[in-house]
Motif scaffolding. Structure first.
Motif, PDB file in Angstrom:
ATOM      1  N   UNK A 166      19.292  29.425  31.506  1.00  0.00           N
ATOM      2  CA  UNK A 166      20.403  30.150  32.411  1.00  0.00           C
ATOM      3  C   UNK A 166      20.584  28.989  33.445  1.00  0.00           C
ATOM      4  N   UNK A 167      20.530  27.735  33.224  1.00  0.00           N
ATOM      5  CA  UNK A 167      20.703  26.831  34.289  1.00  0.00           C
ATOM      6  C   UNK A 167      22.153  26.810  34.882  1.00  0.00           C
ATOM      7  N   UNK A 168      22.161  26.638  36.212  1.00  0.00           N
ATOM      8  CA  UNK A 168      23.436  26.565  36.824  1.00  0.00           C
ATOM      9  C   UNK A 168      24.130  24.967  36.610  1.00  0.00           C
ATOM     10  N   UNK A 169      25.504  25.073  36.856  1.00  0.00           N
ATOM     11  CA  UNK A 169      26.194  23.684  36.899  1.00  0.00           C
ATOM     12  C   UNK A 169      27.337  23.975  37.969  1.00  0.00           C
ATOM     13  N   UNK A 170      27.934  22.973  38.495  1.00  0.00           N
ATOM     14  CA  UNK A 170      29.095  22.943  39.296  1.00  0.00           C
ATOM     15  C   UNK A 170      30.227  22.649  38.385  1.00  0.00           C
ATOM     16  N   UNK A 171      31.460  23.478  38.641  1.00  0.00           N
ATOM     17  CA  UNK A 171      32.734  23.394  37.715  1.00  0.00           C
ATOM     18  C   UNK A 171      33.809  22.962  38.842  1.00  0.00           C
ATOM     19  N   UNK A 172      34.750  22.338  38.341  1.00  0.00           N
ATOM     20  CA  UNK A 172      36.118  22.140  39.143  1.00  0.00           C
ATOM     21  C   UNK A 172      37.258  21.857  38.210  1.00  0.00           C
ATOM     22  N   UNK A 173      38.425  21.609  38.559  1.00  0.00           N
ATOM     23  CA  UNK A 173      39.666  21.363  38.124  1.00  0.00           C
ATOM     24  C   UNK A 173      39.572  20.192  37.270  1.00  0.00           C
ATOM     25  N   UNK A 174      39.838  19.970  36.082  1.00  0.00           N
ATOM     26  CA  UNK A 174      39.809  18.568  35.212  1.00  0.00           C
ATOM     27  C   UNK A 174      40.625  17.667  36.164  1.00  0.00           C
ATOM     28  N   UNK A 175      39.969  16.344  36.182  1.00  0.00           N
ATOM     29  CA  UNK A 175      40.736  15.441  36.764  1.00  0.00           C
ATOM     30  C   UNK A 175      40.323  15.348  38.244  1.00  0.00           C
ATOM     31  N   UNK A 240      35.532  24.220  43.969  1.00  0.00           N
ATOM     32  CA  UNK A 240      34.395  23.867  43.281  1.00  0.00           C
ATOM     33  C   UNK A 240      33.605  25.363  43.169  1.00  0.00           C
ATOM     34  N   UNK A 241      33.037  25.362  42.008  1.00  0.00           N
ATOM     35  CA  UNK A 241      32.032  26.803  41.885  1.00  0.00           C
ATOM     36  C   UNK A 241      30.913  26.421  41.389  1.00  0.00           C
ATOM     37  N   UNK A 242      29.829  27.152  41.759  1.00  0.00           N
ATOM     38  CA  UNK A 242      28.387  27.058  41.133  1.00  0.00           C
ATOM     39  C   UNK A 242      28.319  28.277  40.162  1.00  0.00           C
ATOM     40  N   UNK A 243      28.102  28.108  38.879  1.00  0.00           N
ATOM     41  CA  UNK A 243      27.865  28.959  37.981  1.00  0.00           C
ATOM     42  C   UNK A 243      27.088  28.785  37.014  1.00  0.00           C
ATOM     43  N   UNK A 244      26.327  29.807  35.973  1.00  0.00           N
ATOM     44  CA  UNK A 244      25.581  29.336  34.811  1.00  0.00           C
ATOM     45  C   UNK A 244      26.400  28.815  33.699  1.00  0.00           C
ATOM     46  N   UNK A 245      25.740  27.686  33.142  1.00  0.00           N
ATOM     47  CA  UNK A 245      26.510  27.118  32.278  1.00  0.00           C
ATOM     48  C   UNK A 245      26.941  27.876  31.074  1.00  0.00           C
ATOM     49  N   UNK A 246      26.079  28.928  30.640  1.00  0.00           N
ATOM     50  CA  UNK A 246      26.334  29.843  29.643  1.00  0.00           C
ATOM     51  C   UNK A 246      27.483  30.657  29.643  1.00  0.00           C
ATOM     52  N   UNK A 247      28.056  30.875  30.725  1.00  0.00           N
ATOM     53  CA  UNK A 247      29.344  31.523  30.993  1.00  0.00           C
ATOM     54  C   UNK A 247      30.422  30.621  30.720  1.00  0.00           C
ATOM     55  N   UNK A 248      30.466  29.522  30.515  1.00  0.00           N
ATOM     56  CA  UNK A 248      31.653  28.637  30.206  1.00  0.00           C
ATOM     57  C   UNK A 248      32.079  28.594  28.735  1.00  0.00           C
ATOM     58  N   UNK A 249      33.428  28.707  28.745  1.00  0.00           N
ATOM     59  CA  UNK A 249      33.951  28.615  27.394  1.00  0.00           C
ATOM     60  C   UNK A 249      34.288  27.392  26.892  1.00  0.00           C
ATOM     61  N   UNK A 250      34.031  26.722  25.670  1.00  0.00           N
ATOM     62  CA  UNK A 250      34.227  25.305  25.412  1.00  0.00           C
ATOM     63  C   UNK A 250      35.547  24.924  25.388  1.00  0.00           C
ATOM     64  N   UNK A 251      36.812  25.982  25.321  1.00  0.00           N
ATOM     65  CA  UNK A 251      38.101  25.765  25.195  1.00  0.00           C
ATOM     66  C   UNK A 251      38.509  25.672  26.609  1.00  0.00           C
ATOM     67  N   UNK A 252      37.923  26.047  27.599  1.00  0.00           N
ATOM     68  CA  UNK A 252      38.499  26.257  28.843  1.00  0.00           C
ATOM     69  C   UNK A 252      38.240  24.650  29.553  1.00  0.00           C
ATOM     70  N   UNK A 253      39.728  24.338  29.986  1.00  0.00           N
ATOM     71  CA  UNK A 253      39.535  22.889  30.610  1.00  0.00           C
ATOM     72  C   UNK A 253      38.853  22.878  32.082  1.00  0.00           C
ATOM     73  N   UNK A 254      38.121  22.259  32.007  1.00  0.00           N
ATOM     74  CA  UNK A 254      36.949  22.105  33.394  1.00  0.00           C
ATOM     75  C   UNK A 254      36.407  20.941  33.372  1.00  0.00           C
TER      76      UNK A 254
END
Length: 307
Positions: A166-175, A240-254
């Protein structure tokens, strides 16, 4: 060919842990007793089921097939027992399941869907709860099962088993800011506008607790109640957002970037209440559905929407 159910449970634990010793511990057996059971299984099957290596064991093709079918047999047995035993359980006494915000996003809903369909006579009261509170309720007999974080539940005296990363990652807009980056420290993330969860959420409080009193000042563009909304805002470039990696969908552009901070690496554990010394068949069945949900959920894969 007939197999003892306890032997099948032991074999599944051994395969999951990669160790006969660890599997024996999960079944509260001595190592010699567990080893003897494995040899009996192999003799019964007429084929080697495990490959013994210096640092543990791994299943042979036959062992992999046995573990897979053992999971189905044990799940069917739990459903059968629960279908009969549930008539003795007062309808006003549902099972109590607790989990943090990350677990309640996908893991718990997925397990509840399969469990409630399979057990129409058993009810479940599921709610979000931070690990310290979950541990206290389990220890006081006020909850049956909980999904907790490993670094907050160590040495609590409860029976626990691993569920998954359940590790955390940071996500943001593509590019955007994270483009081309593979890892970043939270202190650098905090230099940019963020979007976050509400201050009372278990994930937000967990992050702030681990940052400590010297945490960098953060500007939140907005805070929201649900992880789905948070991910959508980050994908849209709001912050930017800090979220668990497991909540991300592969198809979502991030753009997704690892966090260098040690506290970002965490694991989910399944914790049993004090009644686990003699758990009901319904509790055992719910635990099996949680294990199956954790095993079948691809990290970052799509699943049941948040509740």
């Amino acid at each position: 060919m007939r197999y003892d159910l306890d032997d099948l449970r032991l074999f599944r634990h051994i395969v999951a842990e990669g160790s006969i010793t660890a599997g024996a511990r999960r079944m509260h057996l001595s190592l010699p007793s567990a080893s003897a059971r494995v040899r009996s299984l192999e003799h019964h099957a007429g084929v080697a089921l495990l490959i013994r290596e210096r640092r543990g064991v791994r299943p042979t093709p036959a062992g992999t097939a046995l573990a897979r079918h053992a999971r189905d047999v044990l799940a069917q047995t739990a459903r059968l027992e629960s279908a009969v035993a549930s008539y003795a359980r007062p309808p006003t006494a549902p099972l109590t399941l607790l989990g943090g915000g990350s677990a309640m996003h996908r893991l718990v809903p997925r397990a509840l869907v399969s469990f409630l369909r399979a057990h129409p006579d058993v009810d479940v009261a599921a709610s979000e709860s931070r690990t310290p509170r979950t541990v206290r309720m389990l220890a006081d007999g006020e909850a049956d099962l909980g999904v907790v974080l490993d670094n907050e539940a160590r040495d609590c005296g409860l029976t626990m088993e691993p569920l998954g990363d359940d590790s955390l990652v940071v996500i943001g807009q593509p590019g955007g800011i994270l483009a081309g980056r593979t890892a970043v420290a939270y202190r650098e993330v905090a230099e940019h506008p963020l979007v976050g969860l509400d201050s009372g959420s278990s994930l937000r409080r967990w992050i702030e607790k681990n940052l400590g009193p010297h945490a960098p000042a953060v500007r939140y563009r907005t805070t929201v109640a649900h992880l789905n909304t948070l991910v959508s805002l980050a994908a849209a470039g709001v912050g930017l957002a800090v979220v668990p990696r497991r909540v991300l969908a592969p198809s979502q552009p991030l753009d997704v970037c690892e966090l260098r901070d040690p506290w970002s690496h965490r694991r989910h554990l399944l914790a049993w209440g004090v009644k686990a010394q003699a758990p009901s068949t319904a509790t055992a069945a719910l635990a099996e559905h949680l294990r199956h949900a954790a095993m079948s959920e691809p990290e970052g894969g799509e699943g049941v929407p948040a509740m």
